[in-house]
Design a protein around this motif. Structure first.
Motif, PDB file in Angstrom:
ATOM      1  N   ASP A  19      19.221  75.500  20.582  1.00  0.00           N
ATOM      2  CA  ASP A  19      19.336  74.847  19.284  1.00  0.00           C
ATOM      3  C   ASP A  19      20.800  74.823  18.852  1.00  0.00           C
ATOM      4  O   ASP A  19      21.377  75.850  18.496  1.00  0.00           O
ATOM      5  N   SER A  68      21.959  72.946  16.314  1.00  0.00           N
ATOM      6  CA  SER A  68      22.020  72.288  15.002  1.00  0.00           C
ATOM      7  C   SER A  68      22.928  72.997  14.005  1.00  0.00           C
ATOM      8  O   SER A  68      23.345  72.399  13.014  1.00  0.00           O
ATOM      9  N   GLN A  69      23.248  74.273  14.270  1.00  0.00           N
ATOM     10  CA  GLN A  69      24.068  75.034  13.315  1.00  0.00           C
ATOM     11  C   GLN A  69      25.566  74.997  13.655  1.00  0.00           C
ATOM     12  O   GLN A  69      26.376  75.561  12.906  1.00  0.00           O
ATOM     13  N   LYS A 118      29.309  74.474  13.797  1.00  0.00           N
ATOM     14  CA  LYS A 118      30.314  73.972  12.863  1.00  0.00           C
ATOM     15  C   LYS A 118      31.707  73.880  13.492  1.00  0.00           C
ATOM     16  O   LYS A 118      32.611  73.286  12.914  1.00  0.00           O
ATOM     17  N   ASN A 166      26.748  82.143  15.723  1.00  0.00           N
ATOM     18  CA  ASN A 166      25.781  81.098  16.060  1.00  0.00           C
ATOM     19  C   ASN A 166      26.226  79.716  15.573  1.00  0.00           C
ATOM     20  O   ASN A 166      25.497  78.736  15.722  1.00  0.00           O
ATOM     21  N   GLU A 167      27.452  79.631  15.006  1.00  0.00           N
ATOM     22  CA  GLU A 167      27.964  78.365  14.487  1.00  0.00           C
ATOM     23  C   GLU A 167      29.175  77.860  15.282  1.00  0.00           C
ATOM     24  O   GLU A 167      29.789  76.876  14.905  1.00  0.00           O
TER      25      GLU A 167
END
Length: 263
Positions: free
Chosen positions: A2, A4-5, A7, A208-209
């Motif tokens: 995933d 999606s996080q 940045k 996680n970003e």
């Protein structure tokens, strides 16, 4: 996986974003525009000199953050955010260690230029790929400029012909086999992981970003900071062991393929 996080994207240059011809692909610059639209920040992190890095990324240099000299320098839009230098007595100690070695070429890296000996035209021709700005000096010990890093080159193998002679400096200094031909020596806090952690704290980026790509030992500390760390297919065994994921080689668009998935 995933993504999606995410940045922020961080990538090494040689052996990672650059292909074997030391080129950034047009495909990457197209992807960069898509990253911008999604407000995903981009960081280039390299053992290269700052000027050499922005030469490769000239069209986007004012829109990215640059970690140069293996983390001893952080710049954004010509603004210096961090410098970590080596004590001059340590510079002399390192030079005394490596100058007696055969076919070994030390480079003193400062913020605005680099200082090299002029005894090998073959080395100087090669150096121009990595250093846009450098000066030839008769005696490197006479250099009074602040030194961010000492990069040491051997035409055959840095791991075989340089590292064994400087390994004893580990613990007092950061000693990194940063490429097939290079060993880099710097302050203990002058590494990509230290610099990237500063960036993550400044921009409030969690593990996680952030997505990180690398291929050699000088990338290990920054790969460890990310939940999405990628080793190139052409990576050093230590990197393959450390990174959580793998991608294709630098000659097969390994970075671009993952960024396209991210987009």
């Amino acid at each position: 996986m995933d993504l999606s996080q995410i940045k922020m994207v961080v990538t090494d240059m040689d052996g990672t974003l650059l292909n074997s011809k030391h080129e950034v692909s047009p495909r990457f610059f197209e992807i960069f525009e898509e990253l911008k639209k999604k407000n995903i920040a981009f960081v280039a992190a390299s053992g290269r000199q700052y000027h050499s890095m922005v030469d490769k990324l000239d069209s986007i240099k004012n829109e990215i953050l640059v970690i140069a000299e293996n983390g001893a320098l952080i710049k954004q839009q010509e603004k210096t955010l961090l410098t970590t230098t080596i004590n001059q007595s340590e510079v002399h100690r390192i030079l005394d260690t490596v100058q007696p070695l055969k076919n070994v070429h030390p480079v003193l890296c400062s913020q605005n230029t680099a200082y090299v000996g002029g005894d090998s035209n073959e080395f100087l021709d090669m150096l121009r790929e990595y250093y846009s700005e450098f000066q030839i000096v008769e005696d490197q010990k006479q250099v009074v400029d602040d030194v961010l890093k000492i990069a040491i080159y051997h035409f055959e193998s840095s791991e075989e012909h340089i590292y064994p002679h400087v390994k004893h400096l580990e613990g007092e200094l950061k000693v990194k086999v940063s490429g097939a031909n290079w060993v880099d020596i710097s302050d203990l806090n002058a590494h990509k992981g230290y610099a990237l952690k500063k960036v993550m704290d400044e921009f409030q980026i969690a593990p996680n970003e952030i997505m990180v790509f690398g291929d050699y030992n000088n990338d290990l500390e920054m790969l460890e900071l990310s939940d999405f760390s990628f080793a190139m297919a052409n990576a050093h065994p230590n990197v393959l062991k450390t990174a959580k994921f793998r991608t294709d080689s630098n000659d097969n668009f390994g970075v671009e393929r993952i960024l396209e998935k991210l987009i």
